[in-house]
Design an enzyme around this catalytic site. Sequence first.
Site, short mmCIF file in Angstrom:
data_model
loop_
_atom_site.label_atom_id
_atom_site.label_comp_id
_atom_site.label_asym_id
_atom_site.label_seq_id
_atom_site.Cartn_x
_atom_site.Cartn_y
_atom_site.Cartn_z
N ARG A 143 -66.73 5.64 36.82
CA ARG A 143 -65.91 6.52 37.41
C ARG A 143 -66.08 7.81 37.09
O ARG A 143 -66.48 8.17 36.14
CB ARG A 143 -64.55 5.89 36.86
CG ARG A 143 -63.38 7.01 36.91
CD ARG A 143 -62.01 6.44 36.52
NE ARG A 143 -61.93 5.62 35.40
CZ ARG A 143 -61.01 4.98 34.97
NH1 ARG A 143 -59.98 4.64 35.73
NH2 ARG A 143 -61.16 4.39 33.73
N ARG A 194 -64.49 10.41 31.94
CA ARG A 194 -63.87 10.24 30.86
C ARG A 194 -64.16 9.95 29.40
O ARG A 194 -65.00 9.08 29.51
CB ARG A 194 -62.67 8.99 31.27
CG ARG A 194 -61.05 9.61 31.48
CD ARG A 194 -60.07 8.66 32.26
NE ARG A 194 -59.81 7.45 31.46
CZ ARG A 194 -59.04 6.34 31.78
NH1 ARG A 194 -58.53 6.75 33.03
NH2 ARG A 194 -58.73 5.69 30.97
N ARG A 243 -47.66 -2.23 27.16
CA ARG A 243 -48.95 -2.80 26.97
C ARG A 243 -48.77 -3.59 25.77
O ARG A 243 -49.70 -4.38 25.54
CB ARG A 243 -49.82 -1.70 26.65
CG ARG A 243 -50.84 -1.21 27.61
CD ARG A 243 -51.50 0.31 27.10
NE ARG A 243 -52.68 0.23 27.74
CZ ARG A 243 -53.11 0.88 28.73
NH1 ARG A 243 -52.31 1.55 29.34
NH2 ARG A 243 -54.48 1.12 29.17
N LYS A 271 -55.47 0.04 39.01
CA LYS A 271 -53.75 0.37 38.74
C LYS A 271 -53.50 1.80 39.20
O LYS A 271 -52.44 1.90 39.95
CB LYS A 271 -53.40 0.19 37.18
CG LYS A 271 -53.65 -1.12 36.39
CD LYS A 271 -53.14 -1.17 34.99
CE LYS A 271 -53.86 -0.20 34.26
NZ LYS A 271 -55.22 -0.41 33.94
N ARG A 314 -61.72 -1.34 24.74
CA ARG A 314 -60.35 -1.38 25.78
C ARG A 314 -60.34 -2.63 26.39
O ARG A 314 -59.12 -3.20 26.35
CB ARG A 314 -60.71 -0.13 26.67
CG ARG A 314 -60.58 1.26 25.97
CD ARG A 314 -60.94 2.40 27.19
NE ARG A 314 -60.26 2.54 28.33
CZ ARG A 314 -60.50 2.73 29.31
NH1 ARG A 314 -61.61 3.27 29.22
NH2 ARG A 314 -59.75 2.70 30.46
P1 AP5 Z 1 -58.63 3.17 38.48
O1 AP5 Z 1 -57.47 3.08 39.66
O2 AP5 Z 1 -58.76 4.38 37.89
O3 AP5 Z 1 -58.36 2.13 37.61
P2 AP5 Z 1 -57.05 1.64 36.35
O4 AP5 Z 1 -56.76 0.24 36.41
O5 AP5 Z 1 -56.15 2.85 36.71
O6 AP5 Z 1 -57.96 2.12 35.05
P3 AP5 Z 1 -57.78 2.77 33.73
O7 AP5 Z 1 -59.10 2.85 32.81
O8 AP5 Z 1 -56.92 4.39 33.91
O9 AP5 Z 1 -56.71 1.93 32.92
P4 AP5 Z 1 -56.34 1.98 31.33
O10 AP5 Z 1 -55.33 0.91 31.30
O11 AP5 Z 1 -57.40 1.51 30.43
O12 AP5 Z 1 -56.14 3.45 31.10
P5 AP5 Z 1 -55.08 4.29 30.80
O13 AP5 Z 1 -55.12 5.95 31.39
O14 AP5 Z 1 -53.74 3.59 31.19
O15 AP5 Z 1 -60.14 2.59 39.04
C1 AP5 Z 1 -61.03 2.41 38.07
C2 AP5 Z 1 -62.25 2.86 39.14
O16 AP5 Z 1 -62.52 1.83 40.22
C3 AP5 Z 1 -61.99 4.16 39.97
O17 AP5 Z 1 -63.48 4.90 40.03
C4 AP5 Z 1 -61.67 3.86 41.45
O18 AP5 Z 1 -62.26 4.49 42.45
C5 AP5 Z 1 -62.47 2.49 41.47
N1 AP5 Z 1 -61.61 1.46 42.39
C6 AP5 Z 1 -60.62 1.25 42.29
N2 AP5 Z 1 -60.14 0.02 42.74
C7 AP5 Z 1 -61.22 -0.27 43.62
C8 AP5 Z 1 -61.72 -1.42 44.54
N3 AP5 Z 1 -60.84 -2.23 45.11
N4 AP5 Z 1 -63.16 -1.26 44.88
C9 AP5 Z 1 -64.02 -0.48 44.48
N5 AP5 Z 1 -63.61 0.57 43.37
C10 AP5 Z 1 -62.51 0.60 42.89
O19 AP5 Z 1 -54.78 4.46 29.40
C11 AP5 Z 1 -56.02 5.20 28.57
C12 AP5 Z 1 -55.49 5.27 27.22
O20 AP5 Z 1 -54.42 5.97 26.59
C13 AP5 Z 1 -55.54 3.77 26.26
O21 AP5 Z 1 -56.73 3.11 26.11
C14 AP5 Z 1 -54.61 4.21 25.18
O22 AP5 Z 1 -55.53 4.69 24.20
C15 AP5 Z 1 -53.60 5.25 25.88
N6 AP5 Z 1 -52.45 4.53 26.30
C16 AP5 Z 1 -52.26 4.51 27.63
N7 AP5 Z 1 -51.01 3.77 28.02
C17 AP5 Z 1 -50.62 3.16 26.55
C18 AP5 Z 1 -49.46 2.42 26.20
N8 AP5 Z 1 -48.56 1.96 26.90
N9 AP5 Z 1 -49.54 2.09 24.96
C19 AP5 Z 1 -50.45 2.53 23.91
N10 AP5 Z 1 -51.48 3.44 24.39
C20 AP5 Z 1 -51.67 3.71 25.65
#
Ligand code: AP5
Length: 207
Positions: free
Chosen positions: A126, A152, A87, A13, A163
């Site tokens: 990552r 992270r 979410r 994402k 997660r």
């Molecule tokens: P990356 O692009 O970083 O993936 P992502 O989908 O953004 O993954 P996240 O782990 O950041 O998502 P998340 O939803 O769990 O975390 P968030 O920060 O929102 O890619 C991942 C890796 O793969 C990278 O190393 C990249 O280089 C590689 N990659 C990408 N595409 C690739 C490809 N095509 N091929 C090869 N490699 C690739 O949330 C974190 C925490 O915050 C949650 O657990 C929760 O506690 C809280 N939180 C956030 N939002 C909310 C909400 N709306 N409600 C409640 N709690 C929330």
Amino acid sequence: MRVVFIGPPGAGKGTQAKIVCAARGIPQISTGDMLRAAKAAAKLPADLVAKMAAGALVPDDVVIGLIDERTRATDCAGGFLLDGFPRTLAQAKALDATLASRSLKLDRVLALEVPRDLLLERTVLRRTDKRTGQIYHLKYSPAPPGADLELRADDREEVVQKRLDTYEAMTAELLPYYEGVGILRRVDGVGSVSEVTSRILAALGTG
Ligand code: AP5
């Protein structure tokens, strides 16, 4: 254009949102990034820090408040991309309500789909450069020499498993909600970054 990216941890994402936002000239709004920035500034309450480290969601009212305020900023006038919000069904309904109060609505919701074993590899390997915030991957996009890399707090395997379970439980009601509105598009997130970008732009009707 007002767009939402939904997808499990590691779906890509954040990676894709940065590319699409640069191409469309709209801001990327990531609740995860906003919460991590608040934590880094010592402004996130300890109970929320603990929830994030354990792989649990923070309460709906916290993120709804963040998004309500952020989407009213002037740089959102031409649209925005929400990355990781909503979410839960409550968050989705609150988003609809705040947009409707401004006579706005979402145009598209993209669900990035990636199998669980690949999600584990993408998250556990990552790394983020502490100085620049740039995201790398030990296998797919290695950092240049001299980068100051960190893992992270919620990317340890046991936390990622939690997660992923949380995501699966949540989407059981979130995806049908947007399917019912008719704005959901499912996108295959497996392949190179540029392959996935092409599918996303096609789903958005821009390429
Ligand atoms: P990356 O692009 O970083 O993936 P992502 O989908 O953004 O993954 P996240 O782990 O950041 O998502 P998340 O939803 O769990 O975390 P968030 O920060 O929102 O890619 C991942 C890796 O793969 C990278 O190393 C990249 O280089 C590689 N990659 C990408 N595409 C690739 C490809 N095509 N091929 C090869 N490699 C690739 O949330 C974190 C925490 O915050 C949650 O657990 C929760 O506690 C809280 N939180 C956030 N939002 C909310 C909400 N709306 N409600 C409640 N709690 C929330």
